[in-house]
Design an enzyme around this catalytic site. Structure first.
Site, PDB file in Angstrom:
ATOM      1  CG  HIS A   2      -1.673   1.278   1.170  1.00 24.13           C
ATOM      2  ND1 HIS A   2      -3.014   1.261   0.931  1.00 24.13           N
ATOM      3  CD2 HIS A   2      -1.403   2.424   1.966  1.00 24.13           C
ATOM      4  CE1 HIS A   2      -3.659   2.539   1.321  1.00 24.13           C
ATOM      5  NE2 HIS A   2      -2.554   3.141   1.793  1.00 24.13           N
ATOM      6  CD  GLU A   3       1.768   3.723   3.580  1.00 24.47           C
ATOM      7  OE1 GLU A   3       1.860   4.847   3.092  1.00 24.47           O
ATOM      8  OE2 GLU A   3       0.619   3.448   4.128  1.00 24.47           O
ATOM      9  CG  HIS A  11       0.329   6.312  -0.662  1.00 26.62           C
ATOM     10  ND1 HIS A  11      -0.848   7.069  -1.248  1.00 26.62           N
ATOM     11  CD2 HIS A  11      -0.244   5.838   0.615  1.00 26.62           C
ATOM     12  CE1 HIS A  11      -1.790   6.973  -0.548  1.00 26.62           C
ATOM     13  NE2 HIS A  11      -1.385   6.145   0.424  1.00 26.62           N
ATOM     14  CG  HIS A  49       0.557   9.193  -6.721  1.00 26.78           C
ATOM     15  ND1 HIS A  49      -0.483   9.588  -6.046  1.00 26.78           N
ATOM     16  CD2 HIS A  49       0.401   9.765  -7.967  1.00 26.78           C
ATOM     17  CE1 HIS A  49      -1.288  10.132  -6.614  1.00 26.78           C
ATOM     18  NE2 HIS A  49      -0.644  10.510  -7.864  1.00 26.78           N
TER      19      HIS A  49
END
Length: 723
Positions: free
Chosen positions: A510-511, A514, A517
């Site tokens: 999940h991190e 990010h 991104h």
């Protein structure tokens, strides 16, 4: 979640001021203010930075940013995109560099000394941000460019930047009268102080609480948890025969899941849910109530009835009503699912011949859910952990990143980070001609430790930009000023062999979503780059990345036993896949209750003197029909998404909103029959990971999927409805 290191109106700002203009020559002895050109990849000089460097560096950075902005105002040329808006995007380079390190250390290594600096500087930095947005003459120049944007032969990205910066200023009160501007600045400064105090109180409770146990008290706990509890005891200088359970999620949740001692589960659970109100000197309920009142007044000053209304206007949802429609739809379905799950727990307890006084309580649910999972699906998650070492999960993460986006991670052992546990990588992209190019720097900070915030997050030390200031022609590495430096922070319990739970491994991905991104950002301007997107779009890249870890193909290849190297058995994977939707009602209720309470709190139009946040929590949950045995994942006194920052206030729903988007996007990959389909990966990179805020998020989704999102994929994934 991503964390912002900049002001509300200038998130992740980048570039222009030069340290040569510093008035006080003594500042040049400060490593935060020196050129970082001699550092590898122009990283911060972590080994040289001391706590006492932050305050003077922040003060100098603020002074230089105001100089940059005043130069825009004083420019005698007619206002243009380049001399106003592009120049504004470049402003505050020194402050941005300093604040990136400062903000990251306040989360990752927040010592008592740094907390004192944070307490002092929070309102000062807030007032500086207000001063920037109300600098006489600045908004007038921005507004002139804004009014002429359709006639100025600008690119679509340039128009987007003009519109976003104009909106930033209006939402920051640039059009208010002078008295209201002053009140707004006062409100923001007080909010900055209160949110800092709220965060520090939670950290202090997590730092100081410890449940000290003997070996016999660890009955039922797997070896990995026992080792981690012993490691926590060593770090806290306990006796050789003692074990410690802290309030870190990677210790307390496994304990609640595996410990056969109901009395100790209750003790751990009650401490875990009382963070932020464990000591009368750290009463976060009072602080949260003050924050709510100040936010309400802020919204009123800016023309909104409630803070929820103010927040939603600049999100995909647009209105609180649209948010509530999504949440209540999911809530009703999740309640039915949780009711069935509770019945399964009760049936199991009854069939086992146990007598559970008071029935299933919140400290019982995880424990018995795991037993039911084992009985129903013959799946024991503890058997999976040996195949999910941090080393193997990281290997899987880097491999997925490579297969999707052609990225490779090269360790930079020559870089001295801010803590010995932190790893630094140079991230390069493989090109078609066989060469590669530098894309980003990636900092991986995985372990829980003293002075580190709990949870998991992504942050930036440098945001991607192409809008760089002028550099000397001799500076061949000036391009590095626009190369992103991305950090992922987790809180895994460090042991002799760090074995992750399935949830922890998912969090790692999940991190990293990010992180991608930020790493893959390809915007011209820093204000539109990376995670500077609407907050109900920001969780799409992160939640989307989780799907690859959870896919059988990836687990078959990369889930390897930490001792033998053997792949995870197909039989165990079969059981995992069959059990995937188990307990989804519980997890959805835990989360959605938080999102519903958040919206209810921030839609209030009055917080009377006798407002009791605990009573409001109970009343709202009663109205919702909160299932017995489940509590909110984050109770108000430690709800840092809401009260340590404004970003997720009236916005905790964004995870569910993004889940609708990510389930739909990943379905597009699955429909090709190849989860690494090159064309879909190219589209995902272009429209989800690289575009930032250069295009409106609803349009980005349509560019990828060819239509608006459909909720059916998310509901089916949770087992709340079938396709």
């Amino acid at each position: 979640m991503p964390t912002s290191k900049a002001s509300t109106t200038q998130q992740y700002s980048a570039t222009t001021s030069d340290t040569s203009t510093m008035a006080d020559n003594t500042c040049t002895d400060n490593p935060l203010l020196q050129s970082w050109a001699s550092q590898p990849l122009r990283l911060p000089p972590f080994k040289d930075i001391q706590t006492q460097h932050f305050k003077p560096a922040l003060e100098e950075g603020m002074r230089l940013e105001l100089e940059d902005l005043q130069a825009i105002v004083d420019n005698p040329e007619p206002p243009t995109f380049e001399n106003v808006v592009a120049a504004y995007d470049r402003s505050g380079h020194v402050l941005d560099k300093v604040r990136s390190v400062y903000s990251n250390m306040c989360s990752s290594l927040n010592t008592d000394e740094l907390q004192a600096v944070q307490t002092e500087m929070s309102p000062i930095l807030s007032r500086h941000a207000s001063k920037c947005t109300t600098l006489p003459g600045l908004f007038e120049k921005i507004n002139a460019v804004y009014q002429n944007r359709k006639n100025a032969d600008l690119t679509s990205e340039q128009v987007r930047l003009v519109e976003r910066i104009h909106l930033d200023f209006t939402r920051a009160g640039a059009t208010l009268n002078e008295d209201d501007k002053k009140e707004l600045a006062d409100l923001k400064a007080e909010l900055a102080s209160l949110t800092t105090e709220f965060q520090q109180n939670v950290m202090k409770d997590e730092e100081t609480y410890e449940m000290v146990l003997k070996k016999e008290d660890m009955e039922g706990c797997p070896d990995g948890l026992i080792q981690a509890a012993r490691q926590a005891a060593v770090e806290r200088n306990k006796a050789d025969d003692e074990y410690v359970i802290t309030l870190g999620r990677s210790l307390v949740e496994p304990f609640l899941t595996s410990s056969s001692r109901r009395d100790l589960r209750q003790k751990a659970f009650e401490a875990w849910t009382q963070r932020g109100e464990m000591h009368p000197d750290r009463d976060n309920l009072k602080i949260a109530t003050k924050i709510l009142r100040l936010r309400k007044r802020l919204a009123n000053l800016l023309g909104y009835q409630s803070f929820a209304q103010y927040q939603c206007v600049d999100r995909m949802a647009k209105t609180p009503e649209a948010v509530m429609d999504l949440l209540t739809n999911v809530w009703d379905l999740a309640k039915d699912s949780a009711k069935k799950e509770r019945e399964d727990l009760e049936d199991f307890i009854k069939s086992s011949g146990e007598a559970l006084e008071g029935g299933v309580q919140p400290w019982d649910w995880r424990y018995y859910a795991e037993k039911v999972r084992k009985a129903k699906f013959d799946f024991d998650e503890s058997l999976l952990k040996p195949y999910l070492s941090l080393e193997k999960v990281t290997e899987a993460l880097f491999a997925v990143s490579n297969q999707l986006f052609g990225l490779k991670y090269i360790p930079r052992d020559d870089v001295v980070p801010y803590h010995p546990d932190v790893k630094v990588y140079e991230v390069r992209e493989e090109l078609a001609d066989g060469t590669d190019k530098l894309v980003s720097v990636f900092i991986h900070d995985n372990f829980a430790r003293k002075f580190k915030g709990s949870g998991a997050w992504m942050s930036e030390y440098r945001t991607q930009t192409k809008n760089l200031p002028s550099f000397s022609t001799d500076d061949k590495d000036a391009y590095l000023e626009g190369i992103p430096i991305i950090s992922n922070n987790n809180n895994f319990a460090k042991g002799e062999n760090t074995l992750l739970s399935y949830d922890d491994a998912t969090t790692c991905f999940h991190e990293a979503g990010h992180g991608h991104h930020g790493m893959l950002s390809d915007a011209t301007f820093s204000r539109l780059a990376s995670t500077n997107v609407l907050s109900d779009f920001v969780e799409l890249p992160s939640q989307l990345m989780e799907n690859w870890f959870e896919h059988r193909d990836v687990l078959q290849k990369y889930a390897r036993h930490y001792e033998t190297g053997e792949p995870v058995p197909d039989e165990l994977l079969d059981k995992l896949m069959n059990a995937r939707k188990f307990n989804q009602g519980f997890g959805t209720i835990e989360y959605t209750a938080c999102a519903l309470l958040d919206m209810a709190l921030h839609q209030l139009e009055d917080y009377p003197e006798d407002f009791d946040l605990s009573a409001f929590e109970k009343s709202e949950l009663d109205k919702l029909g909160m299932p017995q045995g489940i509590v909110m994942r984050h109770r108000p006194a430690h709800f840092q998404h809401l009260f340590s920052t404004n970003m997720y206030a009236a916005g905790y729903y964004v995870y569910l909103w993004a889940e609708v988007l990510d389930a739909d996007v990943f379905a597009a990959f699955e429909e090709t029959g190849n989860i690494f389909d090159k064309e879909k990966a190219k589209l995902a990179r272009q429209h989800i990971y690289s575009a930032g805020n250069t295009v409106a998020p609803d349009e980005l989704f349509r560019l990828f999927r060819g239509r608006d999102p459909d909720i059916k994929y998310m509901l089916a994934r949770k087992g709340l409805v079938s396709k």
